[in-house]
Design an enzyme around this catalytic site. Sequence first.
Site, PDB file in Angstrom:
ATOM      1  N   GLU A  13       0.813  -1.213   0.000  1.00  0.00           N
ATOM      2  CA  GLU A  13       0.000   0.000   0.000  1.00  0.00           C
ATOM      3  C   GLU A  13       0.854   1.273   0.000  1.00  0.00           C
ATOM      4  OE1 GLU A  13      -3.727  -0.443   2.532  1.00  0.00           O
ATOM      5  OE2 GLU A  13      -2.518  -2.120   3.257  1.00  0.00           O
ATOM      6  N   SER A 150      -6.804  -2.419   1.877  1.00  0.00           N
ATOM      7  CA  SER A 150      -7.095  -1.988   0.508  1.00  0.00           C
ATOM      8  C   SER A 150      -7.628  -3.115  -0.366  1.00  0.00           C
ATOM      9  CB  SER A 150      -5.846  -1.378  -0.143  1.00  0.00           C
ATOM     10  OG  SER A 150      -5.496  -0.174   0.477  1.00  0.00           O
ATOM     11  N   TYR A 218      -9.054   2.952  -5.922  1.00  0.00           N
ATOM     12  CA  TYR A 218      -8.048   3.980  -6.168  1.00  0.00           C
ATOM     13  C   TYR A 218      -7.954   4.434  -7.620  1.00  0.00           C
ATOM     14  CZ  TYR A 218      -6.795   2.606  -1.488  1.00  0.00           C
ATOM     15  OH  TYR A 218      -6.848   2.342  -0.149  1.00  0.00           O
ATOM     16  N   ARG A 257     -12.197   4.360  10.322  1.00  0.00           N
ATOM     17  CA  ARG A 257     -13.284   4.136   9.370  1.00  0.00           C
ATOM     18  C   ARG A 257     -13.830   2.733   9.603  1.00  0.00           C
ATOM     19  NH1 ARG A 257     -10.838   3.536   4.539  1.00  0.00           N
ATOM     20  NH2 ARG A 257     -11.410   1.339   4.466  1.00  0.00           N
ATOM     21  N   ASP A 259     -16.205  -0.149   8.030  1.00  0.00           N
ATOM     22  CA  ASP A 259     -16.795  -0.589   6.768  1.00  0.00           C
ATOM     23  C   ASP A 259     -17.925  -1.572   7.051  1.00  0.00           C
ATOM     24  OD1 ASP A 259     -14.910   0.926   5.428  1.00  0.00           O
ATOM     25  OD2 ASP A 259     -13.509  -0.739   5.208  1.00  0.00           O
ATOM     26  N   ASN A 274     -10.533   0.394   9.938  1.00  0.00           N
ATOM     27  CA  ASN A 274      -9.267   0.931   9.460  1.00  0.00           C
ATOM     28  C   ASN A 274      -8.821   2.011  10.433  1.00  0.00           C
ATOM     29  OD1 ASN A 274      -7.294   2.504   7.931  1.00  0.00           O
ATOM     30  ND2 ASN A 274      -7.985   1.359   6.149  1.00  0.00           N
ATOM     31  N   GLY A 278      -7.440   6.024   4.426  1.00  0.00           N
ATOM     32  CA  GLY A 278      -6.844   6.738   3.308  1.00  0.00           C
ATOM     33  C   GLY A 278      -7.297   8.189   3.259  1.00  0.00           C
TER      34      GLY A 278
END
Length: 310
Positions: A13, A150, A218, A257, A259, A274, A278
């Site tokens: 990453e 990711s 991304y 974060r 999810d 996370n 990001g």
Amino acid sequence: MRVAVIAGGRTPERDVSLRSGHRVMNALAEGGHDAWSVDPGEDPLVEALLERTPDICYLTLHGKEGEDGTVQRLLDLLRIPYTGTAAFDCEVAFDKILAKDALRRVGVTTPDWVVIEGWALRDLGAGAALGKAVERVGLPCVVKPSRSGSALGVGFVERPADLAAAVMAALSFAGAAIVEAKVEGSEIAVGVVGTPPEALPLVEIVPKGGVYDYAARYTAGATEYFSPARVSAEVLAACTAEALRTVNGLHLLDVARVDTIVDAAGRPWVLEVNVAPGMTETSLLPMAAQAAGWSLPELCERVIQSAASR
């Protein structure tokens, strides 16, 4: 403040981390801080920090080392404050096996799962038990590395015959694979910032290719995002409550974060967390902050102040 933004590193990453770090560094500078970037993939981290001692480190180091407690323990040794979760809690949150165990214990709804250890395949003949994994979680299912981010190494299995290949692919990224029941529904991300934790507007994720993989995350234009998410007030409340329960249950600090997948009944299922989300142009946390009316410098300032308050 004097802020060293740690980004890059040597994990898969790395590129995403560098993009996150660059944006954070510019946002902090815009907010009046003396900010600079430190890349452990280019220079020895300790030497770089001791040469130009910061007041605090802003961690945008994604993946192993940045999110598994490694860099946090090193900064604890150096007695340099940093943004985000403490080392032990990072270890738990980054390891999907430990995180799911911890979440289940505090009553967070997460899909059923089983674990396949790489060493058990090699030394204990666990390959003969792969069929039991399908029996336990059903099909379709999702196979994930236990320690990766990711969406790297994630596979979707529709047929029993495809499970072995998906497990081996996941094991190329980590020492264990999780075989998890696949919940059908809408992908919703919940960003959480500050002390006490405050949930940001939900982000609804609609990948054009149907799968929210590395490329969908991304590549600009590969995914549609809706923030605030197109959900009812009841679903909004349920997602927010489950995200805050997750953050508190895992003792996450400053920024995170969560999810989730929201099923047809409106029930959120927590997939993973996370601890260093990001911060790129297509990342979910800045998107949620923008929906809340925050600029990127304001978001970074809230994270910095939350960490500094400790």
